[in-house]
Scaffold this motif. Structure first.
Motif, PDB file in Angstrom:
ATOM      1  N   GLN A 117     -14.550  68.272  50.633  1.00 30.64           N
ATOM      2  CA  GLN A 117     -14.883  67.722  49.490  1.00 30.64           C
ATOM      3  C   GLN A 117     -15.469  65.932  49.687  1.00 30.64           C
ATOM      4  OE1 GLN A 117     -15.622  69.488  46.053  1.00 30.64           O
ATOM      5  NE2 GLN A 117     -16.625  70.956  46.416  1.00 30.64           N
ATOM      6  N   ALA A 118     -15.983  66.037  50.088  1.00 31.08           N
ATOM      7  CA  ALA A 118     -16.507  64.004  49.509  1.00 31.08           C
ATOM      8  C   ALA A 118     -17.689  63.285  49.250  1.00 31.08           C
ATOM      9  CB  ALA A 118     -16.270  63.591  51.506  1.00 31.08           C
ATOM     10  N   LEU A 119     -17.019  62.543  48.978  1.00 35.03           N
ATOM     11  CA  LEU A 119     -18.443  61.140  47.688  1.00 35.03           C
ATOM     12  C   LEU A 119     -18.252  60.917  47.863  1.00 35.03           C
ATOM     13  CD1 LEU A 119     -20.332  61.683  46.081  1.00 35.03           C
ATOM     14  CD2 LEU A 119     -18.519  61.416  44.153  1.00 35.03           C
ATOM     15  N   VAL A 120     -19.286  60.017  48.899  1.00 31.23           N
ATOM     16  CA  VAL A 120     -19.494  58.765  48.993  1.00 31.23           C
ATOM     17  C   VAL A 120     -20.816  58.264  48.633  1.00 31.23           C
ATOM     18  CG1 VAL A 120     -20.290  56.480  51.131  1.00 31.23           C
ATOM     19  CG2 VAL A 120     -18.422  58.302  51.586  1.00 31.23           C
ATOM     20  N   ASP A 121     -20.178  56.439  47.145  1.00 23.60           N
ATOM     21  CA  ASP A 121     -21.492  55.936  46.754  1.00 23.60           C
ATOM     22  C   ASP A 121     -20.801  54.815  46.261  1.00 23.60           C
ATOM     23  OD1 ASP A 121     -22.783  56.427  44.651  1.00 23.60           O
ATOM     24  OD2 ASP A 121     -20.903  56.394  42.961  1.00 23.60           O
ATOM     25  N   GLU A 122     -22.192  54.365  46.148  1.00 21.77           N
ATOM     26  CA  GLU A 122     -21.995  52.526  45.997  1.00 21.77           C
ATOM     27  C   GLU A 122     -20.807  52.349  44.822  1.00 21.77           C
ATOM     28  OE1 GLU A 122     -25.011  49.015  45.008  1.00 21.77           O
ATOM     29  OE2 GLU A 122     -25.347  51.101  44.879  1.00 21.77           O
ATOM     30  N   ALA A 123     -20.178  51.228  45.636  1.00 21.30           N
ATOM     31  CA  ALA A 123     -19.245  50.391  44.839  1.00 21.30           C
ATOM     32  C   ALA A 123     -19.673  49.119  44.070  1.00 21.30           C
ATOM     33  CB  ALA A 123     -18.143  49.311  45.773  1.00 21.30           C
ATOM     34  N   THR A 124     -20.168  49.708  41.917  1.00 20.03           N
ATOM     35  CA  THR A 124     -20.401  49.113  41.549  1.00 20.03           C
ATOM     36  C   THR A 124     -19.634  47.818  40.867  1.00 20.03           C
ATOM     37  OG1 THR A 124     -19.958  50.542  39.963  1.00 20.03           O
ATOM     38  CG2 THR A 124     -21.677  50.799  40.858  1.00 20.03           C
ATOM     39  N   SER A 125     -18.390  47.923  41.897  1.00 15.40           N
ATOM     40  CA  SER A 125     -17.402  46.858  40.654  1.00 15.40           C
ATOM     41  C   SER A 125     -17.235  45.827  41.784  1.00 15.40           C
ATOM     42  CB  SER A 125     -16.254  47.600  39.967  1.00 15.40           C
ATOM     43  OG  SER A 125     -15.433  48.140  41.527  1.00 15.40           O
ATOM     44  N   GLY A 126     -17.749  46.211  42.819  1.00 18.24           N
ATOM     45  CA  GLY A 126     -17.245  45.206  44.353  1.00 18.24           C
ATOM     46  C   GLY A 126     -16.122  45.415  44.866  1.00 18.24           C
ATOM     47  N   TYR A 127     -15.170  46.499  44.673  1.00 10.21           N
ATOM     48  CA  TYR A 127     -13.821  46.911  45.093  1.00 10.21           C
ATOM     49  C   TYR A 127     -14.081  47.863  45.858  1.00 10.21           C
ATOM     50  CZ  TYR A 127      -9.010  47.974  45.990  1.00 10.21           C
ATOM     51  OH  TYR A 127      -8.294  48.062  46.834  1.00 10.21           O
ATOM     52  N   ALA A 128     -14.076  48.183  46.543  1.00  8.67           N
ATOM     53  CA  ALA A 128     -14.495  49.522  47.136  1.00  8.67           C
ATOM     54  C   ALA A 128     -13.436  50.271  47.236  1.00  8.67           C
ATOM     55  CB  ALA A 128     -14.829  49.950  48.612  1.00  8.67           C
ATOM     56  N   ARG A 129     -12.992  51.749  46.451  1.00 11.01           N
ATOM     57  CA  ARG A 129     -11.947  52.633  46.353  1.00 11.01           C
ATOM     58  C   ARG A 129     -11.969  53.682  47.245  1.00 11.01           C
ATOM     59  NH1 ARG A 129     -11.658  54.454  41.163  1.00 11.01           N
ATOM     60  NH2 ARG A 129      -9.611  54.736  41.244  1.00 11.01           N
ATOM     61  N   ARG A 130     -10.833  54.260  47.898  1.00  9.22           N
ATOM     62  CA  ARG A 130     -10.875  54.664  48.833  1.00  9.22           C
ATOM     63  C   ARG A 130      -9.731  56.262  47.835  1.00  9.22           C
ATOM     64  NH1 ARG A 130     -13.711  53.104  50.668  1.00  9.22           N
ATOM     65  NH2 ARG A 130     -14.408  51.869  52.148  1.00  9.22           N
ATOM     66  N   ASP A 172     -18.230  48.751  51.349  1.00  4.71           N
ATOM     67  CA  ASP A 172     -19.020  48.667  50.637  1.00  4.71           C
ATOM     68  C   ASP A 172     -19.115  49.758  49.551  1.00  4.71           C
ATOM     69  OD1 ASP A 172     -20.896  49.304  51.896  1.00  4.71           O
ATOM     70  OD2 ASP A 172     -22.651  47.898  51.772  1.00  4.71           O
ATOM     71  N   MET A 173     -18.496  50.622  50.242  1.00  7.65           N
ATOM     72  CA  MET A 173     -18.534  51.865  49.287  1.00  7.65           C
ATOM     73  C   MET A 173     -17.647  53.280  48.546  1.00  7.65           C
ATOM     74  SD  MET A 173     -21.157  53.981  51.564  1.00  7.65           S
ATOM     75  CE  MET A 173     -23.553  52.980  51.472  1.00  7.65           C
ATOM     76  N   ASN A 174     -17.525  53.514  48.005  1.00  3.34           N
ATOM     77  CA  ASN A 174     -16.533  54.395  47.621  1.00  3.34           C
ATOM     78  C   ASN A 174     -16.703  55.730  47.810  1.00  3.34           C
ATOM     79  OD1 ASN A 174     -15.892  52.418  45.069  1.00  3.34           O
ATOM     80  ND2 ASN A 174     -16.993  53.456  44.079  1.00  3.34           N
ATOM     81  N   VAL A 175     -15.038  55.446  48.681  1.00  2.00           N
ATOM     82  CA  VAL A 175     -15.732  57.354  49.659  1.00  2.00           C
ATOM     83  C   VAL A 175     -14.008  58.048  48.231  1.00  2.00           C
ATOM     84  CG1 VAL A 175     -14.351  58.670  51.450  1.00  2.00           C
ATOM     85  CG2 VAL A 175     -15.443  55.756  51.154  1.00  2.00           C
ATOM     86  N   PHE A 176     -14.591  59.156  47.801  1.00  2.00           N
ATOM     87  CA  PHE A 176     -13.400  60.579  47.434  1.00  2.00           C
ATOM     88  C   PHE A 176     -13.544  61.724  48.276  1.00  2.00           C
ATOM     89  CE2 PHE A 176     -15.291  57.178  44.052  1.00  2.00           C
ATOM     90  CZ  PHE A 176     -14.794  57.619  43.843  1.00  2.00           C
ATOM     91  N   ALA A 177     -12.155  61.329  48.487  1.00  2.00           N
ATOM     92  CA  ALA A 177     -11.850  62.884  49.553  1.00  2.00           C
ATOM     93  C   ALA A 177     -11.180  64.154  48.598  1.00  2.00           C
ATOM     94  CB  ALA A 177     -11.540  62.850  50.592  1.00  2.00           C
ATOM     95  N   ASN A 178     -11.633  65.650  48.645  1.00  4.84           N
ATOM     96  CA  ASN A 178     -11.069  66.405  48.484  1.00  4.84           C
ATOM     97  C   ASN A 178     -10.293  67.264  48.749  1.00  4.84           C
ATOM     98  OD1 ASN A 178      -9.747  67.875  45.941  1.00  4.84           O
ATOM     99  ND2 ASN A 178     -11.540  68.511  45.646  1.00  4.84           N
ATOM    100  N   ILE A 179      -9.254  68.280  48.610  1.00  7.99           N
ATOM    101  CA  ILE A 179      -8.549  69.935  49.383  1.00  7.99           C
ATOM    102  C   ILE A 179      -9.071  70.749  48.509  1.00  7.99           C
ATOM    103  CG2 ILE A 179      -7.751  71.043  50.047  1.00  7.99           C
ATOM    104  CD1 ILE A 179      -8.390  69.251  52.170  1.00  7.99           C
ATOM    105  N   VAL A 180     -10.159  71.496  48.236  1.00  2.00           N
ATOM    106  CA  VAL A 180     -10.580  72.091  47.336  1.00  2.00           C
ATOM    107  C   VAL A 180      -9.725  73.541  47.052  1.00  2.00           C
ATOM    108  CG1 VAL A 180     -11.915  74.105  45.934  1.00  2.00           C
ATOM    109  CG2 VAL A 180     -12.754  71.836  47.452  1.00  2.00           C
ATOM    110  N   GLY A 181      -8.690  73.744  45.696  1.00  3.01           N
ATOM    111  CA  GLY A 181      -7.859  74.551  45.272  1.00  3.01           C
ATOM    112  C   GLY A 181      -6.521  73.788  45.241  1.00  3.01           C
ATOM    113  N   GLY A 182      -6.199  72.780  45.579  1.00  7.79           N
ATOM    114  CA  GLY A 182      -4.408  72.408  45.321  1.00  7.79           C
ATOM    115  C   GLY A 182      -4.465  71.785  45.942  1.00  7.79           C
TER     116      GLY A 182
END
Length: 455
Positions: free
Chosen positions: A311-324, A351-361
């Motif tokens: 799973q991945a979620l790409v969202d706008e970085a509102t704080s001005g610092y893009a997170r990975r 300029d976007m936050n990107v979150f990546a996850n492997i489902v199930g741990g």
């Protein structure tokens, strides 16, 4: 008489110093150096540099050695047999670590109940009383008639009892509670751990007894005690689990008799740990409707392919610092893949936050998930769902090319067995013959793979 002197040993890396100091120069840890009393034997006394009173041993050439494979005996628990490399090996020493309460003692008690039907077993407990173990066996519904218990922490008494009982399988719960009367250190000290383990390993090799050692873990998740403890044994297994999950993963990080990184899946039920013969069904449990930022990838764990959801979620970085942020993946590799995506596909996420996850741990370290991570990121960014009957895998190079991964055909077959219809993979992993019911789309570059995904 041997002279006795003291030395200072790091409890983390076993570095030796002539005097105490606050920090270990080898591993960088603070306040980890303790004093130990070490007997130093006198030097050689024979002429010519030989050793007085010691006879020379018999040597042989390698081609003269009898090549007899070790006999493997199944223990009756399918997933444990898989992680062990097929079952129990005579004379092997297995070290099992994991968080408190994760199920180490429960699993070995279940194993002893199964093996005791055909072999002699001895369960040695240094932490729990026989009544506590009996109550657990009754709660798990295990037959108690064949289980032999012994509560002791002195390693010499344990070995004397084992020599009298002659068990085929010996379980020690746990190695941190044992001590040797020849050392003055407290149980759990590095010297006690090393000496107790050495005596148990020596007993296993001379008698052919299979020994299981339960080890405590530190807050970092590693087995407590010196690293030499893991080098002394034949197999090291780690229990893993997500907080609040009823599923347990048993991973082999060292195995002299089977594949390394083999993964066994268990479900913690009221009757104990139950093997999960189809782990992919756990990781593929997702809603029926299509979701953006989700893709299935066949990963290789030990000797089989597992289908997991990325799973991945790409969202706008509102704080001005893009997170990975990653869970189950290497964060540095995610940053590299996003750079490749920007350079060779023209898709920028700076300029976007990107979150990546492997489902199930599950924790994945292989590169076959590269294409799946990029596909999930593009799906979330474009707000377009990937077809639910599609799987993707492949390594992505810095030049934007797709590189092959190992066991490609086995991954394709695993996808077909679970009902998937389309596979996107590197050109070099494309099967030579057509596979019934599957549409194979091979790509040589990242751009070609993205066109096939969203066409």
């Amino acid at each position: 008489m041997a002279k006795v002197k003291s030395r200072f040993v790091c409890q983390q890396c076993q570095a030796v110093y002539p005097k105490w100091q606050g920090q270990c120069h080898e591993c960088g840890q603070w306040n980890c150096i303790e004093e130990e009393a070490v007997p130093v034997a006198s030097g050689p006394g024979a002429k010519g540099g030989g050793y007085a009173g010691v006879a020379a041993g018999n040597v042989q050439r390698l081609h003269e050695v009898d090549l007899v494979s070790e006999a493997v005996h199944p223990c009756g628990i399918s997933e444990l047999d898989r992680v062990l490399g097929g079952g129990l090996v005579r004379g092997s020493v297995v070290l099992i670590g994991g968080d408190p309460g994760i199920g180490k003692s429960t699993l070995l008690l279940q194993m002893v109940a199964q093996v005791a039907k055909t072999q002699q077993c001895l369960y040695v407990s240094g932490e729990e009383s026989p009544s506590q173990i009996g109550l657990r066996a009754e709660r798990l519904g295990l037959p108690r008639e064949e289980i032999v218990l012994y509560s002791e922490t002195q390693v010499e008494k344990i070995l004397a009892t084992a020599a009298a009982e002659k068990p085929d399988v010996l379980v020690v719960d746990s190695i941190q509670t044992l001590y040797s009367e020849g050392l003055s250190a407290a149980p759990g000290a590095v010297s006690q751990l090393r000496e107790s383990a050495a005596q148990l390993v020596r007993y296993a090799k001379t008698t052919g007894t299979t020994i299981f050692l339960i080890g405590h873990v530190t807050k970092e998740g590693a087995i407590a005690g010196p690293r030499v403890l893991e080098h002394m044994v034949d197999t090291v297994l780690y229990f893993e689990s997500e907080a609040g999950s009823r599923f347990r993963m048993l991973r082999a990080v060292k195995n002299r008799f089977g594949p390394v990184n083999e993964l066994g899946m268990f479900a913690m039920l009221e009757q104990g740990l139950k093997p999960v013969n189809n782990p992919s069904a756990i990781f593929l449990a997702r809603p029926e409707e299509q979701q953006n930022g989700s893709v299935i990838v066949p990963v290789w764990e030990g000797s089989r392919a597992l289908l997991v959801e990325v799973q991945a979620l790409v969202d706008e970085a509102t704080s001005g610092y893009a997170r990975r942020v990653t869970l189950g993946l290497d964060s540095g590799r995610l940053a590299m893949l996003l750079a490749v995506l920007n350079r060779h596909a023209g898709i920028a996420t700076g300029d976007m936050n990107v979150f990546a996850n492997i489902v199930g741990g599950l924790k994945i370290s292989e590169t076959a998930t590269d294409l799946a991570v990029i596909a999930a990121v593009c799906s979330s960014l474009r707000n377009r769902a990937i077809a639910p009957d599609m799987v993707v895998f492949g390594e992505v190079g810095l030049a934007g090319e797709l590189r092959p991964v190992a066991n490609g055909e086995a991954r394709i077959k695993a996808a077909a067995q679970h009902g998937f219809k389309r596979v996107i993979l590197p050109q070099a992993n494309a099967p030579r013959a057509k596979m019934r019911g599957l549409t194979i789309q091979a790509a040589s570059t990242l751009s070609d793979a993205l066109d096939a995904l969203f066409s």
